[in-house]
Design a protein around this motif. Sequence first.
Motif, PDB file in Angstrom:
ATOM      1  N   THR A 152       5.164   8.646   3.135  1.00 28.01           N
ATOM      2  CA  THR A 152       5.013   7.235   2.786  1.00 28.01           C
ATOM      3  C   THR A 152       6.057   6.863   1.738  1.00 28.01           C
ATOM      4  N   VAL A 153       6.091   5.586   1.412  1.00 25.67           N
ATOM      5  CA  VAL A 153       7.072   5.061   0.473  1.00 25.67           C
ATOM      6  C   VAL A 153       7.048   5.845  -0.839  1.00 25.67           C
ATOM      7  N   THR A 179      -1.097  15.131  -1.624  1.00 26.47           N
ATOM      8  CA  THR A 179      -1.444  13.775  -1.219  1.00 26.47           C
ATOM      9  C   THR A 179      -2.637  13.876  -0.277  1.00 26.47           C
ATOM     10  N   GLU A 181      -5.218  11.779   2.604  1.00 24.44           N
ATOM     11  CA  GLU A 181      -5.289  10.653   3.533  1.00 24.44           C
ATOM     12  C   GLU A 181      -6.735  10.406   3.937  1.00 24.44           C
ATOM     13  N   THR A 275      -1.625  -0.225  -5.251  1.00 20.06           N
ATOM     14  CA  THR A 275      -1.526   0.115  -3.834  1.00 20.06           C
ATOM     15  C   THR A 275      -0.308  -0.599  -3.248  1.00 20.06           C
ATOM     16  N   ASP A 278       3.092   0.560   3.116  1.00 17.44           N
ATOM     17  CA  ASP A 278       4.076   1.615   3.358  1.00 17.44           C
ATOM     18  C   ASP A 278       5.387   1.023   3.861  1.00 17.44           C
ATOM     19  N   ASN A 280       8.093   2.410   4.211  1.00 14.85           N
ATOM     20  CA  ASN A 280       8.804   3.323   5.116  1.00 14.85           C
ATOM     21  C   ASN A 280       8.623   2.934   6.576  1.00 14.85           C
ATOM     22  N   GLU A 281       7.495   2.327   6.900  1.00 14.20           N
ATOM     23  CA  GLU A 281       7.275   1.897   8.282  1.00 14.20           C
ATOM     24  C   GLU A 281       8.280   0.825   8.690  1.00 14.20           C
ATOM     25  N   THR A 309      -0.358   2.109   7.188  1.00  7.30           N
ATOM     26  CA  THR A 309      -0.708   2.904   6.015  1.00  7.30           C
ATOM     27  C   THR A 309      -0.516   2.145   4.710  1.00  7.30           C
ATOM     28  N   ARG A 311      -0.388   3.101   0.558  1.00 10.74           N
ATOM     29  CA  ARG A 311      -0.280   4.232  -0.352  1.00 10.74           C
ATOM     30  C   ARG A 311      -0.737   3.832  -1.757  1.00 10.74           C
ATOM     31  N   GLU A 352      -3.301   6.558   1.910  1.00 12.83           N
ATOM     32  CA  GLU A 352      -2.795   7.801   1.342  1.00 12.83           C
ATOM     33  C   GLU A 352      -2.844   7.672  -0.174  1.00 12.83           C
TER      34      GLU A 352
END
Length: 385
Positions: A152-153, A179, A181, A275, A278, A280-281, A309, A311, A352
């Motif tokens: 994740t980021v 981490t 989940e 929070t 994410d 990264n997606e 997600t 994080r 996550e």
Amino acid sequence: MTDPLLTIRPISSKADRKAFIDLAFRLNADDPNWVPPLKGEALGLITPEKNGWFSHAEAQLYLAERGGKVVGRISAHIDTLALTLPPEQGFGPGVGCWGLLEAEDRALAHTLIATAEEWLRGKGMVRALGPISMSVWEEPGLLVEGFDHPPTVMMGHHKPHYQEWIESAGYHVVKTLFTYELDITKEFPPICGRIIASGEKNPRIRIRKVDKSKFDEEARIILSILNDAWSDNWGYVPLTEPEIADVGVKLKPIVYEDLIRIAEVDGEPVAFMITLPDLNEAIAPLNGSLFPFGWAKILWWLRKPKVRTMRVPLMGVVKRLQSSRLASQLALMMIEYIRRASVKDYGASRGEIGWILEDNQGMRSIADIIECTVNKKYEIYERTL
């Protein structure tokens, strides 16, 4: 056996820094779970003028070339604030670090680590920690479990063979990070519901969203709690003003008011939870570049992210409340409110949490009570120089 075609040299130029970043793209191109970072962000991390961490740290980057081709890289760095901390908290006098390791083969990895160690020795360091890239607030540790899904980021991802390469260079584990989940579409166990309901009936407790129009003020409140809550944690290094400014610039675009909560007791802020959707997606398909159409895609995504997600990179409760029932209650209330918003407003189905230190029993207990499972494991290594 010496490789006559191999050279390892310190770098400083813009072109060398670009080659430093580009190598990771080449060596990880065959890994479907590696997320290419935005190259501008990756360059900012290693450029002193763009990273506030350098206001209290120094670093040397190295490139390895074989026959004119870049085949490896590493950073060696010293955080002067970390040198002032108690040794039992992980850093302390004489402790330097290395990170950002990428290498084509095992022998080269050993040579790069030895090069970083030599630089650290020259600066008077007697112990090395790694990989830490670059600050402990960035991407600490080497991934050793959880290679089967993307990070994740703001989390790292490495190839499995790096573990053996580092350990065979004489390093042993000093700290493990996890981490966790969980499926956030599911209700938490009944005991959590009872604890949360009890907190909602307590007039002393208020769980509020942050006010993004007061971003700087809210950031100061969170930082104050963080500095108190984390001050005894292994690896903790206080964030400085330049770093705070940098973090604000980086995080403000992905700050959403209903995903960051501050808990107040009798009107006093005593806990927080951050929070992040994410990112990264969204950036994974861009292969590190915002051009020609990446800018538009990211800006559209940022308007109202729809993600799988969420994080949780940071939570904290002031020290005087830690290990108390109230601390767990506040944490569960914040987690539940953000869980609801994540599912309802952002379409998320997975959460996550982490990283979490192996000996952080308070956070690990909360992860257990909401039925999380460990999904990734990172190791930080050490060696006497």
